[in-house]
Write an enzyme that holds these catalytic residues in place. Structure first.
Site, PDB file in Angstrom:
ATOM      1  N   ASN A  46      10.476  11.557 105.669  1.00 31.36           N
ATOM      2  CA  ASN A  46      10.132  12.820 106.332  1.00 31.36           C
ATOM      3  C   ASN A  46      10.302  12.698 107.836  1.00 31.36           C
ATOM      4  O   ASN A  46      11.438  12.423 108.274  1.00 31.36           O
ATOM      5  CB  ASN A  46       8.811  13.424 105.838  1.00 31.36           C
ATOM      6  CG  ASN A  46       7.570  12.593 105.998  1.00 31.36           C
ATOM      7  OD1 ASN A  46       7.516  11.458 105.549  1.00 31.36           O
ATOM      8  ND2 ASN A  46       6.549  13.155 106.606  1.00 31.36           N
ATOM      9  N   ASP A  47       9.300  12.911 108.636  1.00 26.38           N
ATOM     10  CA  ASP A  47       9.510  13.117 110.073  1.00 26.38           C
ATOM     11  C   ASP A  47      10.263  11.991 110.793  1.00 26.38           C
ATOM     12  O   ASP A  47      10.019  10.815 110.532  1.00 26.38           O
ATOM     13  CB  ASP A  47       8.158  13.208 110.797  1.00 26.38           C
ATOM     14  CG  ASP A  47       7.185  14.131 110.110  1.00 26.38           C
ATOM     15  OD1 ASP A  47       7.576  14.856 109.199  1.00 26.38           O
ATOM     16  OD2 ASP A  47       5.998  14.094 110.496  1.00 26.38           O
ATOM     17  N   SER A 107       2.845  10.053 111.684  1.00 23.65           N
ATOM     18  CA  SER A 107       3.869  10.266 112.708  1.00 23.65           C
ATOM     19  C   SER A 107       3.402   9.992 114.129  1.00 23.65           C
ATOM     20  O   SER A 107       2.215  10.092 114.452  1.00 23.65           O
ATOM     21  CB  SER A 107       4.378  11.693 112.613  1.00 23.65           C
ATOM     22  OG  SER A 107       5.208  11.791 111.489  1.00 23.65           O
TER      23      SER A 107
HETATM   24  C1  FRU Z   1       4.644  16.421 109.187  1.00 24.14           C
HETATM   25  C2  FRU Z   1       3.509  15.492 108.807  1.00 24.14           C
HETATM   26  C3  FRU Z   1       2.794  14.970 110.043  1.00 24.14           C
HETATM   27  C4  FRU Z   1       2.190  13.692 109.548  1.00 24.14           C
HETATM   28  C5  FRU Z   1       3.263  13.180 108.628  1.00 24.14           C
HETATM   29  C6  FRU Z   1       2.787  12.373 107.468  1.00 24.14           C
HETATM   30  O1  FRU Z   1       5.611  16.503 108.218  1.00 24.14           O
HETATM   31  O2  FRU Z   1       2.591  16.132 107.939  1.00 24.14           O
HETATM   32  O3  FRU Z   1       1.864  15.875 110.587  1.00 24.14           O
HETATM   33  O4  FRU Z   1       1.890  12.801 110.576  1.00 24.14           O
HETATM   34  O5  FRU Z   1       3.970  14.315 108.164  1.00 24.14           O
HETATM   35  O6  FRU Z   1       3.864  11.815 106.784  1.00 24.14           O
END
Ligand code: FRU
Length: 479
Positions: A46-47, A107
């Protein structure tokens, strides 16, 4: 994919070599792997995290749950690049392995401090009753990729925030380190908190206040806030979950938005003269965009091509998510432009005038022009029956519409199968990148961007100008 909590939070060392081999085998079976976009080595990406420049290289980590296409116990996975086009995994990971990040290394961002890279992130901690405490914590990575975690909490949970308080972004302004953190208040509205590093020491943070960016609080949470300076103007990038559609029209489950401002007043925690809120991307998926400034001021951004709480066709192969191309941000006539970094042209292998193609390897770039006052329809991922991914340009009305309803494995149908984007009523230029199951469309030199995924069958790889006048160049890209 929704897996039971016990599986998603199983300790990393409890996954057996057989289980891991099985995941890798399954991943290898996917027909949809990207060739020049970064995908997870295993599981879910993800991020973007810790996007930065240090020791003569670019560094980009990604949020990752390695063991399924599911959001579980997260770590950061490290990659480096010298050209912002090719990213290589280094084998370095920021693991959830201490009491301060027991339920996920969430993140965050990175910035060079002395001869190390400081990693600023959220330690997701839950107790036996599954009550969450978000801790803003840190680590230093040296030039050899050795990570040493800081043992103290750097920012304790804010009293005006709920358990949703995360994603610290560090940035330098007028010689001082600052950080912003995304949050939800007790009225279930999103906000952003601003901190200053005392004596410029990244181990001690002092709260300045809640960042005034003329937000309405119509969202219930702000994730991944980023302040980046573009031509010296502060641009706030953020992901406001639940944003009221009356405030900004969007179709994706969550939007990724921005505001261009005139200045940052760090004393009063105020962004001066913020613009209205805009969509950063008009496609089906782009989220949690992270940006940073190079020492010379250049601003680079990268997005997660994916969205939270959405199942993807690749889930069946135990992986999900990809990283966008790196985009350079500029401002022209008060508008934000996003363009792929110039080194992207190094992937071009051969070029020819655009013409219909029955078949491609879905690894190419198009540079096209649609004349003013006209309508034209381009079909990509096209099959023999003339169906595919439709991009309709209407330079008379001033609109581009993309439609993926006729192509590939369908998903996220509750959010619709088409997206539209306003363009000026004049000739339209487009630069389109196709990478097996990813498209990124840059309109009019990056004035608008549409990013998304298509999961085609083996037969869906053609290009057809269905109607209207579309001229330009096809570049075969090196995957
Ligand atoms: C955004 C999020 C962030 C968090 C992360 C967890 O996609 O929800 O806010 O830190 O992904 O994976």
């Amino acid at each position: 994919m929704n897996l039971p909590t016990a599986i998603r939070y199983k300790a990393y060392d409890k996954w057996t070599p057989e289980e891991i081999a099985h995941i890798k085998e399954n991943m290898a079976k996917s027909p949809w792997h990207a060739t020049y976009h970064l995908e997870p080595k295993m599981g879910l990406l993800n991020d973007p995290n810790g996007f930065s420049y240090f020791d003569g290289k670019f560094h980009l980590f990604y949020q990752n749950f390695p063991f399924a296409a599911s959001h579980g116990l997260k770590q950061w996975v490290h990659t480096t690049s010298t050209d912002l086009v090719h990213f290589e995994e280094t084998g370095v990971e920021l693991k959830p392995d201490t009491p301060l990040d027991s339920h996920g290394a969430y993140s965050g961002s990175a910035y060079q401090v002395d001869d190390k890279l400081f990693l600023f992130y959220t330690g997701n901690v839950r107790d036996d009753n599954w009550v969450r405490t978000p801790l803003q914590i840190g680590a230093f990575m040296n030039k050899d990729g050795k990570i040493e975690k800081i043992k103290e909490v750097l920012i304790e949970p804010a009293s005006d925030a709920t358990e949703h308080f995360r994603d610290p972004q560090i940035f330098k302004h007028e010689g001082n380190f600052y950080a912003i953190v995304g949050a939800q208040n007790h009225n279930k509205q999103g906000f952003i908190k601003l901190y200053r590093a005392l004596d410029n020491n990244v181990l001690t943070w002092e709260e300045i206040g809640n960042l005034d960016f003329a937000g309405t609080g119509s969202e219930y949470m702000i994730e991944c806030p980023n302040l980046v300076f573009v031509n010296e103007q502060p641009v706030l990038l953020y992901s406001p979950q639940g944003l009221d559609k009356a405030e900004l029209a969007y179709d994706n489950i969550y939007p990724n938005t921005y505001k261009i401002c005139q200045a940052l007043d760090t004393k009063t925690a105020k962004l001066i003269d913020p613009s209205p809120i805009f969509n950063l991307d008009y496609g089906f998926e782009a989220y949690a965009t992270q940006a940073f400034n190079m020492p010379d001021g250049t601003a680079y951004a990268v997005s997660w091509i994916g969205l939270p709480d959405v199942d993807y066709p690749t889930d069946q192969y135990d992986y999900q998510g990809a990283m966008s191309l790196v985009k350079e941000l500029t401002i022209k006539d008060g508008k934000l432009y996003q363009n792929p970094v110039s080194a992207m042209t190094s992937l071009r292998q051969s070029q020819e005038a655009l013409s219909n193609k029955e078949k491609t390897d879905n690894t190419y770039e198009l540079e096209i022009l649609i004349p003013e006052n006209s309508q034209a329809e381009l079909l990509l991922f096209a099959d023999q029956d003339g169906k595919g991914f439709t991009i309709t340009f209407d330079t008379h009305k001033g609109e581009v519409v993309i439609d993926r309803s006729q192509v590939g494995q369908q998903y996220a149908l509750e959010f619709g199968t088409s997206r539209s984007c306003p363009i000026p009523r004049q000739a339209c230029k487009a630069r389109i990148f196709i990478d097996k199951s990813i498209f990124e469309i840059f309109l009019n030199d990056g004035e608008q961007v549409l990013t998304g995924r298509i999961f085609p069958t083996a037969q869906q790889s053609g290009i057809q100008v269905k109607s209207g006048q579309i001229t330009g160049t096809y570049y075969q890209l090196k995957g």
